[in-house]
Each structure stands twice: as C-alpha cells, then as structure tokens.
Design an enzyme around this catalytic site. Structure first.
Site, PDB file in Angstrom:
ATOM      1  N   GLY A 154       0.800  -1.233   0.000  1.00  0.00           N
ATOM      2  CA  GLY A 154       0.000   0.000   0.000  1.00  0.00           C
ATOM      3  C   GLY A 154       0.822   1.266   0.000  1.00  0.00           C
ATOM      4  O   GLY A 154       1.408   1.637   1.019  1.00  0.00           O
TER       5      GLY A 154
ATOM      6  N   GLY B 166      -1.689   9.732  -5.811  1.00  0.00           N
ATOM      7  CA  GLY B 166      -1.304   8.580  -6.629  1.00  0.00           C
ATOM      8  C   GLY B 166       0.073   8.818  -7.213  1.00  0.00           C
ATOM      9  O   GLY B 166       1.082   8.366  -6.667  1.00  0.00           O
TER      10      GLY B 166
ATOM     11  N   GLN C  94      -9.889  -4.737 -33.882  1.00  0.00           N
ATOM     12  CA  GLN C  94     -10.215  -4.281 -35.246  1.00  0.00           C
ATOM     13  C   GLN C  94     -10.149  -5.438 -36.247  1.00  0.00           C
ATOM     14  O   GLN C  94     -11.019  -5.581 -37.108  1.00  0.00           O
ATOM     15  CB  GLN C  94      -9.230  -3.162 -35.649  1.00  0.00           C
ATOM     16  CG  GLN C  94      -9.605  -2.422 -36.905  1.00  0.00           C
ATOM     17  CD  GLN C  94     -10.859  -1.581 -36.725  1.00  0.00           C
ATOM     18  OE1 GLN C  94     -11.269  -1.285 -35.599  1.00  0.00           O
ATOM     19  NE2 GLN C  94     -11.500  -1.225 -37.821  1.00  0.00           N
ATOM     20  N   ILE C  95      -9.139  -6.266 -36.104  1.00  0.00           N
ATOM     21  CA  ILE C  95      -8.971  -7.400 -37.027  1.00  0.00           C
ATOM     22  C   ILE C  95     -10.102  -8.417 -36.850  1.00  0.00           C
ATOM     23  O   ILE C  95     -10.538  -9.058 -37.812  1.00  0.00           O
ATOM     24  CB  ILE C  95      -7.568  -8.034 -36.835  1.00  0.00           C
ATOM     25  CG1 ILE C  95      -6.508  -7.063 -37.380  1.00  0.00           C
ATOM     26  CG2 ILE C  95      -7.467  -9.408 -37.506  1.00  0.00           C
ATOM     27  CD1 ILE C  95      -5.072  -7.425 -37.058  1.00  0.00           C
TER      28      ILE C  95
ATOM     29  N   GLU D 261       1.426   1.295 -11.186  1.00  0.00           N
ATOM     30  CA  GLU D 261       2.854   1.443 -10.857  1.00  0.00           C
ATOM     31  C   GLU D 261       3.500   2.608 -11.607  1.00  0.00           C
ATOM     32  O   GLU D 261       4.643   2.535 -12.046  1.00  0.00           O
ATOM     33  CB  GLU D 261       3.612   0.119 -11.052  1.00  0.00           C
ATOM     34  CG  GLU D 261       3.055  -0.934 -10.127  1.00  0.00           C
ATOM     35  CD  GLU D 261       3.918  -2.148  -9.945  1.00  0.00           C
ATOM     36  OE1 GLU D 261       5.142  -2.047 -10.069  1.00  0.00           O
ATOM     37  OE2 GLU D 261       3.349  -3.209  -9.669  1.00  0.00           O
TER      38      GLU D 261
HETATM   39  C1  LIG Z   1      -5.997  -2.155 -10.883  1.00  0.00           C
HETATM   40  C2  LIG Z   1      -5.067  -1.288 -10.076  1.00  0.00           C
HETATM   41  C3  LIG Z   1      -4.206  -1.882  -9.157  1.00  0.00           C
HETATM   42  C4  LIG Z   1      -3.361  -1.088  -8.374  1.00  0.00           C
HETATM   43  N1  LIG Z   1      -2.586  -1.679  -7.400  1.00  0.00           N
HETATM   44  C5  LIG Z   1      -1.898  -0.897  -6.536  1.00  0.00           C
HETATM   45  C6  LIG Z   1      -1.224  -1.490  -5.404  1.00  0.00           C
HETATM   46  O1  LIG Z   1      -1.226  -2.708  -5.212  1.00  0.00           O
HETATM   47  N2  LIG Z   1      -0.585  -0.651  -4.540  1.00  0.00           N
HETATM   48  C7  LIG Z   1      -0.550   0.700  -4.689  1.00  0.00           C
HETATM   49  O2  LIG Z   1       0.035   1.386  -3.871  1.00  0.00           O
HETATM   50  N3  LIG Z   1      -1.201   1.290  -5.768  1.00  0.00           N
HETATM   51  C8  LIG Z   1      -1.867   0.522  -6.668  1.00  0.00           C
HETATM   52  N4  LIG Z   1      -2.537   1.106  -7.725  1.00  0.00           N
HETATM   53  C9  LIG Z   1      -2.517   2.561  -7.855  1.00  0.00           C
HETATM   54  C10 LIG Z   1      -1.744   3.063  -9.087  1.00  0.00           C
HETATM   55  O3  LIG Z   1      -0.371   2.901  -8.899  1.00  0.00           O
HETATM   56  C11 LIG Z   1      -2.172   4.530  -9.293  1.00  0.00           C
HETATM   57  O4  LIG Z   1      -3.503   4.501  -9.779  1.00  0.00           O
HETATM   58  C12 LIG Z   1      -1.278   5.260 -10.266  1.00  0.00           C
HETATM   59  O5  LIG Z   1       0.004   5.444  -9.708  1.00  0.00           O
HETATM   60  C13 LIG Z   1      -1.860   6.615 -10.694  1.00  0.00           C
HETATM   61  O6  LIG Z   1      -2.272   7.357  -9.596  1.00  0.00           O
HETATM   62  P1  LIG Z   1      -3.743   8.028  -9.596  1.00  0.00           P
HETATM   63  O7  LIG Z   1      -4.698   6.951  -9.962  1.00  0.00           O
HETATM   64  O8  LIG Z   1      -3.957   8.703  -8.294  1.00  0.00           O
HETATM   65  O9  LIG Z   1      -3.716   9.078 -10.760  1.00  0.00           O
HETATM   66  P2  LIG Z   1      -3.190  10.662 -10.692  1.00  0.00           P
HETATM   67  O10 LIG Z   1      -1.903  10.650 -10.001  1.00  0.00           O
HETATM   68  O11 LIG Z   1      -4.320  11.404 -10.062  1.00  0.00           O
HETATM   69  O12 LIG Z   1      -3.061  10.979 -12.177  1.00  0.00           O
HETATM   70  C14 LIG Z   1      -4.127  11.448 -12.999  1.00  0.00           C
HETATM   71  C15 LIG Z   1      -3.536  11.869 -14.357  1.00  0.00           C
HETATM   72  O13 LIG Z   1      -2.631  12.966 -14.160  1.00  0.00           O
HETATM   73  C16 LIG Z   1      -1.376  12.637 -14.719  1.00  0.00           C
HETATM   74  N5  LIG Z   1      -0.301  13.266 -13.952  1.00  0.00           N
HETATM   75  C17 LIG Z   1      -0.129  13.278 -12.601  1.00  0.00           C
HETATM   76  N6  LIG Z   1       0.970  13.938 -12.283  1.00  0.00           N
HETATM   77  C18 LIG Z   1       1.545  14.370 -13.436  1.00  0.00           C
HETATM   78  C19 LIG Z   1       2.706  15.116 -13.770  1.00  0.00           C
HETATM   79  N7  LIG Z   1       3.538  15.555 -12.828  1.00  0.00           N
HETATM   80  N8  LIG Z   1       2.950  15.387 -15.079  1.00  0.00           N
HETATM   81  C20 LIG Z   1       2.105  14.942 -16.045  1.00  0.00           C
HETATM   82  N9  LIG Z   1       0.990  14.221 -15.797  1.00  0.00           N
HETATM   83  C21 LIG Z   1       0.719  13.943 -14.511  1.00  0.00           C
HETATM   84  C22 LIG Z   1      -1.292  11.121 -14.660  1.00  0.00           C
HETATM   85  O14 LIG Z   1      -0.343  10.614 -15.595  1.00  0.00           O
HETATM   86  C23 LIG Z   1      -2.726  10.749 -15.017  1.00  0.00           C
HETATM   87  O15 LIG Z   1      -2.886  10.792 -16.402  1.00  0.00           O
HETATM   88  C24 LIG Z   1      -3.359   0.322  -8.547  1.00  0.00           C
HETATM   89  C25 LIG Z   1      -4.208   0.914  -9.490  1.00  0.00           C
HETATM   90  C26 LIG Z   1      -5.060   0.131 -10.239  1.00  0.00           C
HETATM   91  C27 LIG Z   1      -5.992   0.814 -11.197  1.00  0.00           C
END
Ligand SMILES: Cc1cc2nc3c(=O)[nH]c(=O)nc-3n(C[C@H](O)[C@H](O)[C@H](O)COP(=O)(O)OP(=O)(O)OC[C@H]3O[C@@H](n4cnc5c(N)ncnc54)[C@H](O)[C@@H]3O)c2cc1C
Length: 379
Positions: free
Chosen positions: A124, A131, A336-337, A363
């Site tokens: 976690g 994120g 698509q294919i 990740e």
């Molecule tokens: C199925 C699944 C499993 C997961 N498993 C785990 C787990 O086991 N442990 C864990 O800790 N996490 C886990 N995650 C969390 C995952 O790592 C995060 O969702 C991911 O890092 C993105 O964070 P966020 O969703 O908060 O998006 P945000 O950080 O809110 O990003 C939103 C958008 O803004 C963009 N963005 C943010 N900052 C910047 C920047 N500085 N420059 C340009 N663009 C930016 C991002 O690229 C994205 O397009 C999981 C997520 C999913 C969906």
C-alpha cells in the site's frame, strides 16, 4: 545477453500452459463477469513455485531470476491478465519489499509463507488524493512507546481485502519530506486494520483492488521495514523492479492479442479470401509483431540489468512505458482485425483490450514514466 528462452523459461511456460488449460481458461469468463477474485487459484500457484519466483531457495522460493519471472508473468497473462497482475503484485511488491529491506527475523517470519502463498501479500502506497504524487501521502504513523499508531487509508490496493499481510508506507515525518515516510509490515488481524471498498473495474477484474483502512492501528516497532524515514525511498526502488512486472504483463497481453489476431486472420474469409491476404490486415499484423518484439527487447534489457544487480530506474521505466502503450495499441488493433466479433465476449480480444489499459496506469502512469526517464537522461 541471449534472446533464446533458457531451459527454466521453457519449463515454466509449459507448466503454466498445462496448468492454465485446466485451472484458468475454463473459469476466466466467470471471474471476469462476476469480478471474482479466485483466491484458491493463488494457493495452487504457490504450490507451483509461482508466488515466490524470485525468492531464494533458502527462504522457500523458486530461486529464479528476472528472465524466468518475466516468462511466468507473460504466460499467466496470456491466459488471464488479472491473474498475471495479482501474481506480479504479490511477488515484486509485497514479497520483494520484505526480501529487499526486511531484517533476517522478518524475512524468516514472512518470506516462506509468502513464497508458498500461505500468506497472500498486498502493498500500500497509493492514497485517494495521492497517486502519482505518492510522496504527499497523508496516512500517519505516530510513535507511541514500542508501537506506531496508524491512521488513514490507502486505495487501489491489489489484495486490499484478501491479503494476509501488507507492506504499508505511512508518514512518520513532515509532509513534503521524502525522508518522512516509513514502511511497515502489517498482519491482517492487527486491530484497527481492515480492507475497505472493492473497486468495480473496467478490466483486470479477476484481480482484487480495494482500500486499506487504518483506525488507531497499533503496529509494533519490530514491524518497521529497514530504517524509519526510508519508506518512500525504498518504495521507489521497489517500483523500479515492479515496472518490469507491469512491462511483462503488457507483453503478455500484446502477445496474446497478436496470436489471437494472426490465427483469426487466417481463418476469417471475406471476398472469398482469408482476411490475412489483404495488405491492410497483414501490415497491421506486421506493425503489431514488430512492436511486440521491441517491447520484449526493452524488457529483457531491464531484466538482464536487474539480474546483475545494477540500477534499472531508466531501463525499467522505458520498458514499462513502451510495452504498456504497445499493449493498448496491439489489443486495439486485434479487436479491429476481429471486426464485430472482436466486440463480443465470444473471443479473447475484447478482454485483452479492457485489461491492457491498466498497464499504462498502474505502478506509475505513462506520463510519470516519462518524468522518470527525463530525469535520468538529463542528469
Ligand atoms: C488495478 C489497479 C491496481 C493497483 N494496485 C496498486 C497497489 O497494489 N498498490 C498501490 O500502492 N497502488 C496501486 N494502484 C494505484 C496506481 O499505482 C495509481 O492509480 C497510479 O500510480 C496513478 O495514480 P492516480 O490513480 O492517483 O492518478 P493521478 O496521479 O491522479 O493521475 C491522474 C492523471 O494525471 C497525470 N499526472 C499526474 N501527475 C503528473 C505530472 N507531474 N505530469 C504529467 N501528468 C501527470 C497522470 O499521468 C494521469 O494521467 C493500482 C491501481 C489500479 C488501477
């Protein structure tokens, strides 16, 4: 570096194909439709040595390196990407973190049980409001005698509900201080710790994704991983390896979608010819196959460096960035294919298409990989 599969990789691939034909393929639609996490399957993967692929034999693992690990993820993912995701998260995040930063007592206590999957692992870092900017986390761990008291929540955590043990990073210092976070090993039955809401997802539906909630959760100091204040720095190192996993997951999806598309294009007839005979289709397949090979080379480069104990920050980010974007693109072209049939659940490509999208997000998103690569090449 050899590009041939070694004997162990061949053995792992064959074992997973045999096992998967009986234990995964017949059930994957049900798991996907009902978003069911098949916990018992992971116990069986544990018996096969797939839940401790990188764990040394002395701790009850398979003692393999990253090439074998990549093969295991790719082959499981071709059968069901959600299973590949859960297996990868258990291996490289939770188990990998304890293996890399745990003391001997912690390793002896947890690693053999994780490697056999008697314990399923969770990891976690992410929180509802942090994120990409994980270093800004708000879950706190406050010192109280021999304990730390945790309050807060993590979300999007793989095995948030079913995990028996979680590695959790919480704030022990000031917001904004990269040395203000600490990693803890937390047993599921620790009072004040529970799983929360399970996400209803677009794809990867056989993998469980849920919240972790901490309410005055008292964790003994013996459960601190490494040094107090090192949790965030440790996590970045864990993600360097974890990104090879997501790149492998992406490769498995792309290979699975490509194989399905090649086969279908030879069978499907239009205008009295197999559609593969149309240049418009064969050019698509040629692009897809080339992208898949390029992904593979980037992944094996990162895996090779990791096996040699070298820094892989740039290479794993490149592999993850490229392979994940390729998996989305290849899955899209595969649909698509398949034409209208690709849009139905009768064929595997619509699931690959939905599952692939996670790879550009989990990740570290593609945008964050570019930040990581940019920092490395501009040093
Ligand atoms: C199925 C699944 C499993 C997961 N498993 C785990 C787990 O086991 N442990 C864990 O800790 N996490 C886990 N995650 C969390 C995952 O790592 C995060 O969702 C991911 O890092 C993105 O964070 P966020 O969703 O908060 O998006 P945000 O950080 O809110 O990003 C939103 C958008 O803004 C963009 N963005 C943010 N900052 C910047 C920047 N500085 N420059 C340009 N663009 C930016 C991002 O690229 C994205 O397009 C999981 C997520 C999913 C969906």
């Amino acid at each position: 570096m050899s590009f041939e599969l070694n004997e162990n990789q061949k053995m792992i691939a064959e074992m997973i194909r045999d096992f998967g034909a009986k234990e995964i393929t017949p059930f994957r639609k049900e798991w996907d439709d009902e978003q069911k996490f098949p916990l018992e399957l992971f116990k069986k993967l544990g018996e096969l040595g797939l839940m401790g692929v990188l764990v040394p034999n002395e701790y009850g693992g398979s003692g393999f390196g990253y090439f074998e690990y990549v093969t295991a993820i790719v082959e499981l993912t071709k059968l069901d990407p959600g299973i590949g995701l859960s297996m990868a998260a258990h291996n490289s995040l939770c188990t990998g973190h304890i293996m890399m930063f745990g003391n001997e007592e912690q390793k002896k206590k947890y690693i053999p049980k994780l490697a056999s999957c008697e314990f399923l692992g969770a990891w976690g870092l992410t929180e509802p409001n942090t994120g990409s900017d994980a270093g800004n986390m708000r879950t706190t761990a406050v010192e109280d005698g021999d304990y730390y008291v945790l309050n807060g929540a993590k979300n999007f955590i793989t095995h948030g509900v079913s995990g028996d043990v979680a590695v959790v990073i919480a704030r022990t210092g000031e917001v904004g201080d990269s040395h203000g976070m600490t990693a803890f090993i937390i047993d599921r039955d620790t009072p004040g710790f529970r799983g929360g809401r399970k996400e209803d997802k677009l794809g990867m539906r056989s993998s469980e994704t849920a919240e972790l909630i901490f309410e005055d959760c008292r964790v003994h100091k013996s459960q601190v991983l490494g040094e107090v204040g090192d949790g965030f720095i440790q996590s970045m190192k864990i993600l360097d390896g974890g990104r090879i996993s997501i790149a492998a997951l992406s490769l498995g999806i792309a290979e699975g979608a490509l194989e399905a598309a090649i086969q279908y294009s030879k069978e499907r007839q239009q205008f009295n010819k197999p559609i593969s005979s149309f240049q418009g289709i064969s050019f698509k397949l040629a692009d897809m196959a080339t992208q898949v090979e390029a992904s593979k080379l980037l992944i094996y480069q990162a895996a090779d460096l990791k096996n040699k104990g070298q820094n892989v920050t740039k290479e794993s980010a490149m592999a993850k960035l490229y392979a994940s974007e390729v998996s989305v693109s290849v899955a899209n072209e595969a649909v698509q294919i398949f034409g209208g049939y690709g849009f139905t659940k009768d064929y595997p490509v619509e699931k690959f298409y939905r599952d692939a999208k996670l790879c550009t997000i989990g990740e570290g998103t593609s945008e964050i990989q570019k930040l990581v690569i940019g920092r490395q090449i501009l040093k």
